[in-house]
Write a protein that holds these residues in place. Structure first.
Motif, PDB file in Angstrom:
ATOM      1  N   GLU A 106     -33.942  61.721-126.208  1.00 45.55           N
ATOM      2  CA  GLU A 106     -35.148  62.482-125.884  1.00 45.55           C
ATOM      3  C   GLU A 106     -36.398  61.681-126.226  1.00 45.55           C
ATOM      4  N   ARG A 107     -37.512  62.239-125.841  1.00 46.42           N
ATOM      5  CA  ARG A 107     -38.792  61.623-126.193  1.00 46.42           C
ATOM      6  C   ARG A 107     -39.214  62.150-127.562  1.00 46.42           C
ATOM      7  N   TYR A 108     -39.659  61.243-128.430  1.00 47.71           N
ATOM      8  CA  TYR A 108     -40.026  61.583-129.805  1.00 47.71           C
ATOM      9  C   TYR A 108     -41.530  61.440-129.981  1.00 47.71           C
ATOM     10  N   GLU A 109     -42.141  62.510-130.450  1.00 43.08           N
ATOM     11  CA  GLU A 109     -43.580  62.478-130.676  1.00 43.08           C
ATOM     12  C   GLU A 109     -43.951  61.417-131.705  1.00 43.08           C
ATOM     13  N   GLN A 110     -43.095  61.213-132.731  1.00 40.67           N
ATOM     14  CA  GLN A 110     -43.414  60.248-133.788  1.00 40.67           C
ATOM     15  C   GLN A 110     -43.462  58.815-133.291  1.00 40.67           C
ATOM     16  N   LEU A 111     -42.874  58.545-132.113  1.00 41.31           N
ATOM     17  CA  LEU A 111     -42.849  57.179-131.582  1.00 41.31           C
ATOM     18  C   LEU A 111     -44.003  56.881-130.625  1.00 41.31           C
ATOM     19  N   GLU A 112     -44.861  57.872-130.387  1.00 42.04           N
ATOM     20  CA  GLU A 112     -45.917  57.671-129.393  1.00 42.04           C
ATOM     21  C   GLU A 112     -46.891  56.564-129.764  1.00 42.04           C
ATOM     22  N   SER A 164     -37.895  52.546-125.640  1.00 38.90           N
ATOM     23  CA  SER A 164     -39.003  52.785-124.730  1.00 38.90           C
ATOM     24  C   SER A 164     -38.916  54.179-124.119  1.00 38.90           C
ATOM     25  N   THR A 165     -37.731  54.575-123.730  1.00 44.38           N
ATOM     26  CA  THR A 165     -37.521  55.910-123.170  1.00 44.38           C
ATOM     27  C   THR A 165     -37.880  56.988-124.187  1.00 44.38           C
ATOM     28  N   ALA A 166     -37.626  56.702-125.467  1.00 37.84           N
ATOM     29  CA  ALA A 166     -37.933  57.661-126.534  1.00 37.84           C
ATOM     30  C   ALA A 166     -39.413  57.716-126.871  1.00 37.84           C
ATOM     31  N   GLY A 167     -40.214  56.811-126.283  1.00 36.68           N
ATOM     32  CA  GLY A 167     -41.650  56.912-126.446  1.00 36.68           C
ATOM     33  C   GLY A 167     -42.356  55.726-127.046  1.00 36.68           C
ATOM     34  N   ALA A 168     -41.612  54.720-127.531  1.00 42.24           N
ATOM     35  CA  ALA A 168     -42.236  53.570-128.176  1.00 42.24           C
ATOM     36  C   ALA A 168     -42.756  52.567-127.147  1.00 42.24           C
ATOM     37  N   ASP A 169     -43.756  51.797-127.564  1.00 38.80           N
ATOM     38  CA  ASP A 169     -44.246  50.656-126.792  1.00 38.80           C
ATOM     39  C   ASP A 169     -43.415  49.451-127.242  1.00 38.80           C
ATOM     40  N   VAL A 170     -42.516  48.993-126.384  1.00 38.26           N
ATOM     41  CA  VAL A 170     -41.507  48.015-126.784  1.00 38.26           C
ATOM     42  C   VAL A 170     -41.796  46.640-126.191  1.00 38.26           C
ATOM     43  N   ALA A 211     -36.749  58.153-136.561  1.00 35.10           N
ATOM     44  CA  ALA A 211     -36.061  58.514-135.316  1.00 35.10           C
ATOM     45  C   ALA A 211     -35.277  57.342-134.743  1.00 35.10           C
ATOM     46  N   ILE A 212     -35.654  56.116-135.108  1.00 36.64           N
ATOM     47  CA  ILE A 212     -34.936  54.941-134.596  1.00 36.64           C
ATOM     48  C   ILE A 212     -33.453  55.034-134.913  1.00 36.64           C
ATOM     49  N   GLU A 213     -33.121  55.462-136.121  1.00 36.71           N
ATOM     50  CA  GLU A 213     -31.707  55.553-136.502  1.00 36.71           C
ATOM     51  C   GLU A 213     -30.973  56.583-135.651  1.00 36.71           C
ATOM     52  N   GLU A 214     -31.619  57.705-135.394  1.00 38.89           N
ATOM     53  CA  GLU A 214     -30.985  58.740-134.574  1.00 38.89           C
ATOM     54  C   GLU A 214     -30.786  58.255-133.143  1.00 38.89           C
ATOM     55  N   ILE A 215     -31.766  57.548-132.615  1.00 34.82           N
ATOM     56  CA  ILE A 215     -31.666  57.050-131.238  1.00 34.82           C
ATOM     57  C   ILE A 215     -30.539  56.024-131.111  1.00 34.82           C
ATOM     58  N   LEU A 216     -30.561  55.032-131.985  1.00 38.14           N
ATOM     59  CA  LEU A 216     -29.540  53.985-131.902  1.00 38.14           C
ATOM     60  C   LEU A 216     -28.166  54.517-132.289  1.00 38.14           C
ATOM     61  N   GLY A 217     -28.145  55.569-133.103  1.00 37.27           N
ATOM     62  CA  GLY A 217     -26.883  56.188-133.478  1.00 37.27           C
ATOM     63  C   GLY A 217     -26.180  56.883-132.331  1.00 37.27           C
ATOM     64  N   GLN A 218     -26.887  57.126-131.247  1.00 38.36           N
ATOM     65  CA  GLN A 218     -26.237  57.672-130.057  1.00 38.36           C
ATOM     66  C   GLN A 218     -25.571  56.576-129.226  1.00 38.36           C
ATOM     67  N   ILE A 219     -25.975  55.340-129.449  1.00 36.97           N
ATOM     68  CA  ILE A 219     -25.448  54.210-128.681  1.00 36.97           C
ATOM     69  C   ILE A 219     -24.271  53.548-129.395  1.00 36.97           C
ATOM     70  N   THR A 220     -24.458  53.219-130.670  1.00 34.75           N
ATOM     71  CA  THR A 220     -23.519  52.365-131.403  1.00 34.75           C
ATOM     72  C   THR A 220     -22.081  52.860-131.389  1.00 34.75           C
TER      73      THR A 220
END
Length: 322
Positions: free
Chosen positions: A40-46, A72-78, A274-283
């Motif tokens: 999902e998109r995370y407000e904290q990563l905006e 990037s999809t979650a909202g960060a400038d990568v 939120a980075i850990e939660e995002i990458l935890g869906q991939i690993t």
């Protein structure tokens, strides 16, 4: 400002490497667009500006792009620095604060970066050891993937059926004329290489048939063509299924463990948990078989690593096509 300028220089250098014909053509330096799905998109990563660094070989190009697209999809400038030359170039970028996230391998961290001579038996134990040691360097090793990109020996399936072998300890039961090997030069001379491995399994060089020293890429085709029965491989290489090879089980656990882990700078993870939660869906989804398939799409089919990364994320329902 200095760090951002350095990032731009590294990105320019990566493009120059590609332009010079060194390495695979890829989408390094840009991040393919995607829409949120399970990620999902995370407000904290905006307001987050994150730099992903990955090395300059196929698997790392795929993983670097995968991480970049997800964040990037979650909202960060990568900023995507996939295709950075060499392990120590990627490591230096993390240590110096010029990159924030990187796909790494537990054995590489423990042996190459932290300078330990002896690997730790057990996947969980090796991860915990490198995680605890590298915390002093301001890095967090997130929980590892099932994928373990380590050394192994493979045999073509037809010959494996004929000889009835599935694990390395069974080789002592074979006659010398069947014990033919193909190895790369570095492995032939390493302290944790060919002869120590033979000793672990109760074999001596004078008990073998022909041993050929070949370039890494040639080892795979020579094994598939029957030039030797047993070829040195890396366990996530896409050529293993492509050439119909069977990886023998390292049943005495000689080879170090190189489980894939996402490494994040501690201060970055504290600011953006939120980075850990995002990458935890991939690993957890990244197994040897998955990486073999993805690597094969690049090495055998000629697909772009970034497109392979995004297609897999879409197929897994983690992101959606824009």
């Amino acid at each position: 400002m200095v760090a951002r300028r350095l990032r731009a220089l590294i990105a320019t250098a990566a493009v120059a490497v590609l332009a010079a014909g060194c390495g695979l053509e890829s989408s390094s330096g840009r991040v393919l667009p995607a829409e949120p799905a399970a990620i999902e998109r995370y407000e904290q990563l905006e307001d987050a500006e994150l730099t992903v660094v990955a090395k300059n070989f196929t698997e790392q190009l795929i993983l670097g792009n995968m991480i970049s697209i997800a964040l990037s999809t979650a909202g960060a400038d990568v900023t995507n620095l996939s295709n950075t030359p060499g392990s120590f170039g990627a490591r230096a970028a993390l240590i110096d604060g010029d990159a924030d996230v990187s796909p790494e391998y537990t054995g590489t961290g423990w042996i190459n970066y932290l300078g330990n001579d002896e690997p730790i038996p057990g996947e969980e134990e090796q991860w915990q050891a490198v995680k605890e040691a590298d915390a002093e360097n301001g890095l967090v090793w997130l929980p590892p993937a099932p994928a373990n990109n380590t050394y192994a020996f493979a045999i073509r399936e037809e010959k494996a059926e004929e000889l009835g072998v599935t694990k390395f300890s069974q080789l002592t039961e074979l006659p010398p004329q069947e014990l033919t090997f193909c190895v790369e030069p570095e492995f032939a001379s390493r302290n944790d290489g060919f002869e120590p491995m033979l000793a672990t399994y109760g074999l001596a060089p004078n008990q073998l048939g022909e041993v050929l020293t070949l370039d890494t890429g040639v080892v795979y085709t020579a094994t598939a063509n029957g030039r030797c029965n047993f070829g040195e491989v890396f366990t996530t290489d896409g050529r293993i299924p492509g050439l119909n090879l069977r990886v023998l089980e390292d049943d005495r656990q000689f080879f170090p463990l190189y489980n894939l882990s996402m490494v994040v700078r501690t201060e970055v993870l504290e600011e953006y948990p939120a980075i850990e939660e995002i990458l935890g869906q991939i690993t957890p989804r990244l197994t040897n078989e998955v990486l073999q398939e993805l690597n094969a799409r690049v090495d055998s089919e000629g697909q772009d690593p970034a497109i392979v990364a995004r297609d897999w994320l879409v197929d897994e329902g983690l992101v959606a096509m824009p």
